[in-house]
Write a protein that holds these residues in place. Structure first.
Motif, short mmCIF file in Angstrom:
data_model
loop_
_atom_site.label_atom_id
_atom_site.label_comp_id
_atom_site.label_asym_id
_atom_site.label_seq_id
_atom_site.Cartn_x
_atom_site.Cartn_y
_atom_site.Cartn_z
N ALA B 313 53.42 7.80 99.99
CA ALA B 313 52.17 8.04 99.53
C ALA B 313 51.89 9.73 99.40
O ALA B 313 51.54 10.21 98.62
CB ALA B 313 51.14 7.47 100.33
N VAL B 314 52.47 10.27 100.71
CA VAL B 314 52.18 11.85 100.69
C VAL B 314 52.93 12.51 99.62
O VAL B 314 52.43 13.44 99.01
CB VAL B 314 52.69 12.19 101.99
N ILE B 315 54.34 12.11 99.18
CA ILE B 315 54.68 12.71 98.21
C ILE B 315 54.18 12.39 96.88
O ILE B 315 53.95 13.36 96.20
CB ILE B 315 56.43 11.84 98.14
N VAL B 316 53.67 11.46 96.57
CA VAL B 316 52.85 11.24 95.24
C VAL B 316 51.79 12.06 95.42
O VAL B 316 51.64 12.89 94.17
CB VAL B 316 52.30 9.65 95.22
N LEU B 317 50.95 12.06 96.38
CA LEU B 317 49.59 13.16 96.27
C LEU B 317 50.06 14.69 96.25
O LEU B 317 49.53 15.14 95.45
CB LEU B 317 48.98 12.87 97.57
N ILE B 318 50.93 14.72 96.85
CA ILE B 318 51.46 16.28 96.94
C ILE B 318 52.06 16.75 95.61
O ILE B 318 51.65 17.53 94.95
CB ILE B 318 52.44 16.70 98.00
N VAL B 319 53.03 15.92 95.10
CA VAL B 319 53.69 16.34 93.79
C VAL B 319 52.68 16.37 92.65
O VAL B 319 52.74 17.27 91.85
CB VAL B 319 54.90 15.20 93.66
N VAL B 320 52.02 15.28 92.43
CA VAL B 320 50.79 15.05 91.55
C VAL B 320 49.85 16.38 91.77
O VAL B 320 49.68 17.07 90.66
CB VAL B 320 50.20 13.84 91.57
N ALA B 321 49.34 16.59 92.75
CA ALA B 321 48.46 17.70 92.99
C ALA B 321 49.04 19.00 92.62
O ALA B 321 48.53 19.76 91.97
CB ALA B 321 47.88 17.97 94.57
N GLY B 322 50.32 19.16 93.12
CA GLY B 322 51.18 20.38 92.90
C GLY B 322 51.39 20.58 91.53
O GLY B 322 51.34 21.63 90.78
N ARG B 323 51.54 19.52 90.71
CA ARG B 323 51.72 19.69 89.21
C ARG B 323 50.72 20.34 88.47
O ARG B 323 50.63 21.29 87.81
CB ARG B 323 52.17 18.19 88.66
N GLY B 324 49.41 19.75 88.98
CA GLY B 324 48.28 20.22 88.23
C GLY B 324 48.05 21.77 88.73
O GLY B 324 47.69 22.70 88.03
N TYR B 325 48.20 21.95 89.93
CA TYR B 325 47.86 23.21 90.77
C TYR B 325 48.83 24.35 89.91
O TYR B 325 48.52 25.52 89.53
CB TYR B 325 48.15 23.27 92.14
N PHE B 326 50.22 24.02 89.85
CA PHE B 326 51.02 24.90 89.18
C PHE B 326 50.91 25.16 88.04
O PHE B 326 51.22 26.28 87.47
CB PHE B 326 52.70 24.25 89.73
N GLU B 327 50.45 24.09 87.26
CA GLU B 327 50.36 24.35 85.80
C GLU B 327 49.26 25.45 85.85
O GLU B 327 49.30 26.50 84.82
CB GLU B 327 50.04 23.11 84.96
N THR B 328 48.15 25.16 86.34
CA THR B 328 46.98 26.24 86.12
C THR B 328 47.28 27.71 86.70
O THR B 328 47.22 28.77 86.06
CB THR B 328 45.75 26.00 87.08
N PHE B 329 48.17 27.47 87.67
CA PHE B 329 49.00 28.89 88.28
C PHE B 329 49.78 29.63 87.16
O PHE B 329 49.61 31.03 87.03
CB PHE B 329 49.65 28.54 89.50
N PHE B 330 50.56 28.85 86.59
CA PHE B 330 51.46 29.62 85.45
C PHE B 330 50.63 29.82 84.22
O PHE B 330 51.01 30.82 83.72
CB PHE B 330 52.77 28.35 85.03
N ALA B 331 49.80 29.25 83.97
CA ALA B 331 48.83 29.51 82.99
C ALA B 331 48.05 30.87 83.15
O ALA B 331 48.14 31.57 82.32
CB ALA B 331 47.83 28.33 82.58
N LYS B 332 47.71 30.93 84.43
CA LYS B 332 47.09 32.20 84.64
C LYS B 332 48.19 33.58 84.68
O LYS B 332 47.59 34.47 84.35
CB LYS B 332 46.60 32.13 86.29
N LEU B 333 49.12 33.19 85.13
CA LEU B 333 50.27 34.36 85.07
C LEU B 333 50.35 34.62 83.80
O LEU B 333 50.61 36.07 83.36
CB LEU B 333 51.71 33.74 85.68
N GLU B 334 50.54 33.63 82.72
CA GLU B 334 50.92 33.91 81.36
C GLU B 334 49.50 34.70 80.95
O GLU B 334 49.90 35.62 80.08
CB GLU B 334 50.83 32.64 80.74
N ALA B 335 48.48 34.13 81.05
CA ALA B 335 47.19 35.00 80.53
C ALA B 335 47.32 36.41 80.97
O ALA B 335 46.65 37.35 80.17
CB ALA B 335 46.09 34.24 81.01
N ARG B 336 47.44 36.54 82.14
CA ARG B 336 47.68 37.90 82.80
C ARG B 336 48.57 38.76 82.18
O ARG B 336 48.29 40.01 81.93
CB ARG B 336 47.77 37.77 84.38
N ARG B 337 49.76 38.26 81.84
CA ARG B 337 50.77 39.01 81.25
C ARG B 337 50.35 39.38 79.73
O ARG B 337 50.52 40.62 79.43
CB ARG B 337 52.09 38.22 81.10
N LYS B 338 49.70 38.46 79.35
CA LYS B 338 49.43 38.69 77.80
C LYS B 338 48.21 39.84 77.76
O LYS B 338 48.15 40.71 76.67
CB LYS B 338 48.66 37.45 77.14
#
Lengths: 297, 344
Positions: B313-338
């Protein structure tokens, strides 16, 4: 006469945990959270309630621990769904399974048993006899002598109803669900309201859990919430969150549950155990047909 | 693609780290525990067994993945699995054919059983617009009691101490070579078929489209209600197949609690795999590694195997939350670079 009193008391007993959890669900429903974690919160409450009562030999500690345990589950939900903005549906399912796993693990680790734990040292929540009323025939046997949690449930129904419709918090709660942007722009953090609604839901589910493990039986068994959280979710959806409606629906489910027990004389117990779940399906059916009629008009 | 793999691996590692903290608090040695866990399930002699144990996980996982990716919230895998198992058992009790015919026959019965049960939920939605989310959950409980009744009364084995059916005909037992059970072959075939349907056929394209945006696909001419029915029946059949294989590869009879926790694990696998078919296979196998290894872990290090349920259950919660979190994180990086490029 005895049968009818038995049926009514059975109805109250089975309706109580469903109603409590559904009231919690009602708060989160108004706050616009797709909260399906009542099952897990209830189970967590049931386990910690048993734990508190066992270690302190006192039922108030049991109730306190049940509430704290359920709040712990609610906090995990808050961490993932509100703080990390994870999908509420996935969080809910994950939390429910986490709750099953964690309580099973702790049962094994702390009490060295599998399946169920029962002990004479677990102090149950007492029944309350109301003086004068308990001497009235028939009515006294129903109104008096119920478990403390039953009276608390009645109180909770009134309080939640008042809270949602008559207080500032209730207004903000409904605003958070209705239009969270406008709530945010008016200077009230919608997220904070959502967090509070989840914590209150935890409190109510904790009470429901304590009723399961310390009410009429004093034991904890794996997965003892047995789908009650899902039934309470169905109740919330059926009446769109209205606390009074939830109370009526829960009593109806409780009645079918008692009826199931009553039918055990003529049917195998496996079929009578299905009754509350079939009743939920029938209630959903009636709801859907009514909704369809409304739409065609 | 690389980023996706990274998110999954980091999430799993984080969950393991949390598990290690729990073990440390309780006075266990986490390194040894994890070593025993993987040693027990991945050792050369053991891997075939782990693979065989992954069959119900992967099949119910695919059932949930296909459903979630296409729209229907089918949470009825536990009930559909039981009904599939029951129907296959009944077939095996009363009919005896040569193995080459018997095994496919029982597998088809199992799929029918699962599809029948998901079909009930699908029709309730189709006719009365009742949400499958609640109806499938209620049908789970009903299937649970119904199958328990079936093995208590009509198909009860006399002289048994606890409720169970007699053995199914020998011809319906899945052949086994050492630790390798042939149910794995069925799983691989099912995986191939499902992968092809979802990724390479028009129907699968329509399903995925409806899952992403049902209004858009309806305007584009997709028959939503027909697709809904087909997806529900197919996912029910997959869960039913899992149930049939559990009976035919395992105890060869319907015993109480035969469904175990397979189906809910399958739902978790679908969630952690983000409803991707290939990731479902990967995580299904991974969860099987954890579950098989948990036995060895308990034997040698005395850490209760129930810990794995928490870890999942912990794997599920962390991986799914991490996926969303990382996506925003990478999107932010991308935006900053642009942004920086614009300024420069």
């Amino acid at each position: 006469m005895n049968i009818i009193i038995g049926l009514i008391n059975g109805m109250i007993t089975s309706a109580t945990p469903i109603l409590l959890a559904a009231l919690g669900g009602s708060l989160t429903y108004y706050a616009g959270i797709f909260n399906i974690a009542m099952e897990g919160m209830m189970l967590g409450g049931a386990f910690f309630g048993m734990l508190g009562s066992y270690y302190f030999h006192s039922w108030p500690m049991g109730i306190l621990f049940a509430i704290l345990g359920a709040i712990l589950m609610a906090l995990i939900f808050i961490l993932f769904a509100v703080v990390l903005k994870m999908d509420e549906f996935i969080t809910g399912i994950g939390l429910n399974l986490f709750s099953v796993g964690a309580t099973t693990y702790m049962l094994r680790q702390i009490f060295k048993v599998k399946g169920a734990f029962s002990s004479p040292e677990i102090v149950p929540i007492p029944k309350i006899d109301i003086p004068w009323i308990k001497d009235i025939p028939v009515v006294g046997e129903i109104i008096s002598g119920q478990n403390l949690i039953v009276y608390l449930t009645l109180l909770a129904t009134i309080v939640v109803s008042y809270l949602v419709f008559k207080t500032r918090f209730g207004l903000r709660l409904r605003a958070a669900g209705y239009n969270r942007t406008s709530l945010d722009t008016s200077g009230v953090s919608a997220n904070r309201i959502r967090v509070w609604s989840l914590i209150l839901c935890g409190v109510l589910c904790g009470l429901a859990g304590s009723f399961l493990s310390l009410g009429y039986v004093t034991l904890f068994s794996e997965g003892m919430s047995a789908g009650r959280g899902w039934i309470s979710l169905a109740a919330v959806i059926l009446v769109s969150g209205n606390p009074t409606g939830i109370a009526l629906i829960s009593l109806l489910f409780g009645f079918t549950d008692g009826l199931g027990l009553f039918m055990q004389r003529s049917l195998p117990s496996q079929f009578t155990s299905m009754v509350p779940y079939v009743a939920t399906l029938i209630a959903l059916f009636v709801y859907s047909v009514r909704l369809k009629k409304k739409q065609t008009i | 693609m690389k980023r996706k793999i990274l998110v999954n691996v980091v999430g799993v590692l984080l969950a393991f780290l949390l598990g290690a903290v729990v073990m440390l608090v309780q006075g266990y040695n986490p390194l040894e525990t994890y070593y025993r866990l993987f040693e027990y399930s991945l050792a050369p002699g053991k891997i075939a067994y782990t693979l065989s144990k992954s069959v119900p996980l992967v099949l119910t996982g695919m059932s949930a993945s296909v459903a979630f990716a296409s729209g229907p919230i089918n949470l009825g895998q536990p009930g559909q699995l039981l009904m599939g198992a029951l129907l296959a058992t009944i077939g095996g009790l009363y009919i005896d054919l040569p193995p080459l015919l018997m095994i496919p026959f029982l597998l088809i019965l199992a799929m029918l059983g699962g599809a029948l049960w998901s079909g009930v939920a699908a029709l309730l939605k189709y006719w009365f617009n009742m949400s499958e989310f609640i109806t499938t959950l209620m049908l789970n409980m009903i299937a649970d009691f119904f199958t328990y009744w079936a093995i208590n009364y009509p198909f009860f084995e006399a002289n048994a101490n606890h409720p169970q059916t007699p053995f199914i005909a020998k011809s319906g037992w899945m052949p086994e070579w050492g630790n390798f059970n042939s149910s794995v072959i069925v799983m691989v075939l099912a995986f191939g078929v499902i992968w092809f349907i979802v990724n390479r056929s028009t129907a699968g394209y329509e399903w995925r489209l409806s899952g992403q945006n049902s209004l858009f696909s309806r305007l584009g001419g997709v028959n939503i209600s027909k697709n809904y029915l087909v997806v529900m029946l197919l996912t029910g059949a997959l869960a039913g197949l899992a149930g049939g294989l559990v009976v035919m590869a395992g105890p060869h009879r319907f015993i109480k609690d035969i469904g175990g926790n397979y189906a809910w694990d399958g739902v978790m696998i679908a969630m952690v795999a983000n409803s991707g078919i290939i990731l479902t296979l990967v995580f299904g196998f991974f969860f099987s590694v954890l579950q098989t290894g948990s036995l060895g872990m308990e034997l040698i290090t005395a850490v209760p195997k129930e810990l794995i349920q928490v870890l999942q259950a912990v794997i599920v919660l962390i991986v799914v939350a991490g996926r969303g979190y990382f996506e925003t994180f990478f999107a932010k990086l991308e935006a900053r670079r642009k942004m920086r490029e614009r300024i420069a």
